[in-house]
Design an enzyme around this catalytic site. Structure first.
Site, PDB file in Angstrom:
ATOM      1  N   PHE A  48       0.864  -1.173   0.000  1.00 51.74           N
ATOM      2  CA  PHE A  48       0.000   0.000   0.000  1.00 51.74           C
ATOM      3  C   PHE A  48       0.900   1.222   0.000  1.00 51.74           C
ATOM      4  CE2 PHE A  48      -2.539   3.164   2.338  1.00 51.74           C
ATOM      5  CZ  PHE A  48      -3.822   2.995   1.840  1.00 51.74           C
ATOM      6  N   GLU A  96       4.555   9.897   1.479  1.00 52.35           N
ATOM      7  CA  GLU A  96       5.633  10.496   0.672  1.00 52.35           C
ATOM      8  C   GLU A  96       6.554  11.292   1.596  1.00 52.35           C
ATOM      9  OE1 GLU A  96       4.041  12.805  -2.540  1.00 52.35           O
ATOM     10  OE2 GLU A  96       2.866  11.120  -3.315  1.00 52.35           O
ATOM     11  N   GLN A 126      11.462  -4.282  32.191  1.00 49.40           N
ATOM     12  CA  GLN A 126      11.737  -3.993  33.597  1.00 49.40           C
ATOM     13  C   GLN A 126      11.617  -5.251  34.460  1.00 49.40           C
ATOM     14  OE1 GLN A 126      12.856  -1.033  34.160  1.00 49.40           O
ATOM     15  NE2 GLN A 126      13.209  -1.268  36.346  1.00 49.40           N
ATOM     16  N   GLY A 154      18.109  -6.773  33.928  1.00 48.18           N
ATOM     17  CA  GLY A 154      19.275  -6.834  33.046  1.00 48.18           C
ATOM     18  C   GLY A 154      19.092  -7.827  31.912  1.00 48.18           C
ATOM     19  N   GLU A 209       0.451   3.522   9.873  1.00 47.90           N
ATOM     20  CA  GLU A 209      -0.989   3.518   9.546  1.00 47.90           C
ATOM     21  C   GLU A 209      -1.737   4.647  10.244  1.00 47.90           C
ATOM     22  OE1 GLU A 209      -1.824  -0.765   8.557  1.00 47.90           O
ATOM     23  OE2 GLU A 209      -3.853   0.044   8.625  1.00 47.90           O
ATOM     24  N   GLY A 210      -1.129   5.814  10.228  1.00 47.91           N
ATOM     25  CA  GLY A 210      -1.703   6.990  10.889  1.00 47.91           C
ATOM     26  C   GLY A 210      -1.188   7.065  12.310  1.00 47.91           C
TER      27      GLY A 210
END
Lengths: 392, 265
Positions: A122, A126, A338, A342, A365-366
């Site tokens: 899709f 731009e 968290q 580590g 997608e927005g």
């Protein structure tokens, strides 16, 4: 929780999750590390029939709806949202053809997409037109029986890997948003080129590329719907696809919770499994509540949108799914890191990838900001129609 | 083209337990699965079907208790067209001979068959005998340990075999039987449509009367061999892990071997 799914819907989940267990989990870290496109898994998905999910039966698909798509992508997202995005982007690329394509376009393009032989993409965004979609500059000029396209699309998922592209371009610059149209462009069309694969924070297995149209000539019959329908096609497509982005978030968050709870039950500190500490219990409780709330919203919204094809509040509801569940995904992934401490930060464990991957859900997608605009503007309109006063 | 794939339901390997009093496999409550090599046999057949979907038919067949139907449903869910379950009290206790004899009768009953594909062996018995026995009973040419199947002509295969001596390439005219290795291709995932069909598929169950076999020729009575005893090997208890740098480990190993009186040290 039981969402009263049908046998068919449960089977879709089962098959998608089998692929996650057998094929995706064993390779996801390597695909991420090498930034390698998941072709082998795309072939598995093709064999599973899942690519046909919302392609009508007469064009070789399963003829299902938004809910079924959400169920499948949620499961795939438990494995890897880079892979799930690649899968979902093909459906997104096909949707303009499903919604507005001529019978000829449908017969030509939908069956190979449904079989998973060809991927779709899709292409709207731009360099100068992200949230402001009305700013797109790609031009399509009709010359005889052809359209000639010029311009550049940016950050196109499946770019370069897909064979079939739904491309938005301006046919009448004088009409603003009403001057946009949507076309099918094939990989290999003269004047159609790809940029390099982008390097990303997460979903690194998915391909994101620039599309360049340099006097790209396509037959006139590749126009989807009519000239000027471009933005309507884009918005209608998003109304169908955005709950699916929410579902990706739910799947990713579920994986984060599953890993967190399993880890917390095994990790011994101060002589006890860390899950015996309230601080960890509260963390996982919050994670689980948010996930279930997001899932409940998406499933009911998807059912509603499937039943009521022209729901006046479709855009608002679809946006709610996308925002809520993607925010949940980021919060839950962050908390999972968290819980694992580590180890969570190390690439040997899968949660740092979940955190890196989750962020895109709030952007593509927005953006979530644009989704909140849609929801807010729609609320303003809805309340404008209500005569009753709630303030006395 | 009609392909028959022979499959077997086996206990999941992690769960194999032997009853110490009866010396038999504990099957009750133990998860089972399709013999892994049979999954490759099915995949080999499906790849032939992929080349010509409309003209290749795959029938999967198994002999076993009623629950062996599960492996047939699994095979149908991955794209096999038909399935037959050979199940009868009289089949119980069959050795490889009685199994092959029963399978051969069933395959004759299926009618025209162009190719039979089996896994190289089952992971429970590990005999690798049923394939070759079946071919012999049906008077078919056969090739074992096949790693690759190609078509030279519509009725002639070019197969690649892996043997202890090396790789062999054979021409095999159809009809024939092959037993395959994992190299034939990664078994595919289930398909949604095929699984839905498989769930509604009524698997025919054939017993001795359907196959017109006598009780004496099948099962334990029709077997030349009998299992007298199955037992778990005794675990070696003397196991020492040597840690440290490579040179430390080497020094320690040398000491240990010397203490045990290994000649030359």
């Amino acid at each position: 929780m039981d969402y009263f799914l049908t046998e068919e819907q449960r089977l879709l989940q089962e098959i998608a999750y089998e692929i996650v267990k057998e094929r995706i989990r064993p390779v996801r870290a390597e695909l991420d590390e090498k930034e390698e496109f998941p072709w082998a898994i795309m072939r598995d998905l093709a064999q599973s029939d899942l690519f046909g999910i919302w392609i009508p039966k007469e064009y070789g698909g399963l003829g299902m709806g938004i809910l079924e798509n959400c169920l499948v992508v949620e499961q795939l997202a438990r494995g890897c949202i880079g892979i799930a995005t690649t899968f979902a982007a093909s459906g997104l690329g096909a949707y303009p053809i499903v919604l507005f394509g001529s019978d000829e376009l449908k017969r030509k393009y939908l069956p190979p997409i449904a079989r998973g032989e060809k991927l779709a993409a899709f292409a709207l965004t731009e360099p100068g037109a992200g949230s402001d979609v009305s700013a797109i500059r790609t031009r399509a000029v009709r010359v005889g029986d052809e359209y000639i396209l010029n311009g550049t699309k940016q950050w196109i998922t499946n770019g370069g890997e897909a064979d079939i592209y739904s491309v938005f371009a301006i046919t009448d610059p004088s009409k603003g948003p009403r001057g946009a149209s949507c076309f099918v462009v094939e990989k290999g069309d003269p004047g159609f080129f790809f940029g390099k694969k982008e390097k990303k924070l997460g979903i690194r297995t998915s391909a994101t590329r620039e599309l360049v149209f340099n006097d790209c000539r396509i037959p006139r019959s590749r126009l989807i719907g009519k000239e000027g329908l471009g933005f309507i096609i884009a918005m209608k497509t998003f109304d169908k696809s955005r709950p699916g982005i929410g579902a990706l978030g739910v799947g990713l968050a579920q994986e984060a919770l599953d890993i967190s709870v399993e880890y917390a039950r095994k990790r011994i500190q101060f002589g006890k499994p860390i899950i015996s500490f309230q601080v960890i219990q509260h963390k996982i409780a919050d994670m689980a509540m948010k996930i279930e709330a997001a899932r409940a919203l998406i499933y009911s919204a998807a059912r509603y949108l499937d039943t009521k094809a022209d729901a006046p509040d479709a855009s608002k509801i679809a946006a709610m799914c996308k925002v809520f569940a993607s925010d949940v995904a980021v919060q839950v992934a962050l908390e999972a890191v968290q819980v694992l401490g580590g180890y969570g930060y190390m690439r040997d464990y899968p949660v740092e990838k979940l955190l890196r991957d989750s962020k895109i859900l709030q952007i593509y997608e927005g953006t979530n900001e644009i989704q909140r605009n849609i929801i807010g503007q729609e609320l303003n309109k809805e309340y404008g129609r209500i005569k009753e006063s709630f303030i006395r | 083209m009609h392909i028959v794939v022979c499959v077997k339901q086996v206990p999941e390997t992690q769960n194999v337990k032997i009853d110490p009093t009866t010396n038999t496999l504990v099957r009750q409550g133990v998860a089972s699965m399709m013999n892994p090599f049979d999954r490759f046999a099915l995949e080999a057949a499906l790849r032939i079907k992929d080349m010509d979907r409309d003209n290749v038919n795959i029938t999967v067949i198994t002999m076993g208790p009623p629950q062996a139907k599960e492996v047939l449903i699994d095979a149908l869910s991955r794209g096999a067209d038909d399935a037959v379950l050979l199940s009868d009290q009289a089949f119980a206790g069959a050795d490889t001979w009685a199994t092959s004899y029963t399978l051969a009768s069933a395959i004759r009953k299926l009618g025209s068959v162009d190719l039979i594909i089996c896994g190289k062996q089952a992971i429970d018995g590990d005999t690798a005998q049923v394939g070759p026995e079946l071919a012999t009973l049906l008077d078919l040419p056969y090739a074992t340990y096949v790693s690759r199947i190609e078509f030279l002509e519509p009725r002639v295969l070019k197969i690649t075999r892996q043997t202890d001596e090396g790789t062999a390439v054979w021409k095999v005219p159809l009809p024939a039987l092959l037993t395959v290795l994992k190299d034939v291709g990664i078994p595919r995932v289930r398909s949604y449509r095929a699984t839905l069909r498989a769930r509604r598929y009524e698997v025919p169950i054939w017993g001795i009367s359907d196959l017109r076999l006598s009780k004496e020729s099948v099962g334990l009575k029709g077997s030349f061999t009998q299992v007298i005893k199955v037992f778990s090997p005794q675990r070696a208890k003397d196991r020492t892990f040597i840690e440290g740098s490579v040179s430390e480990q080497a020094a320690r190993l040398y000491e240990l071997l010397k203490k045990q009186g290994v000649p030359g040290l």
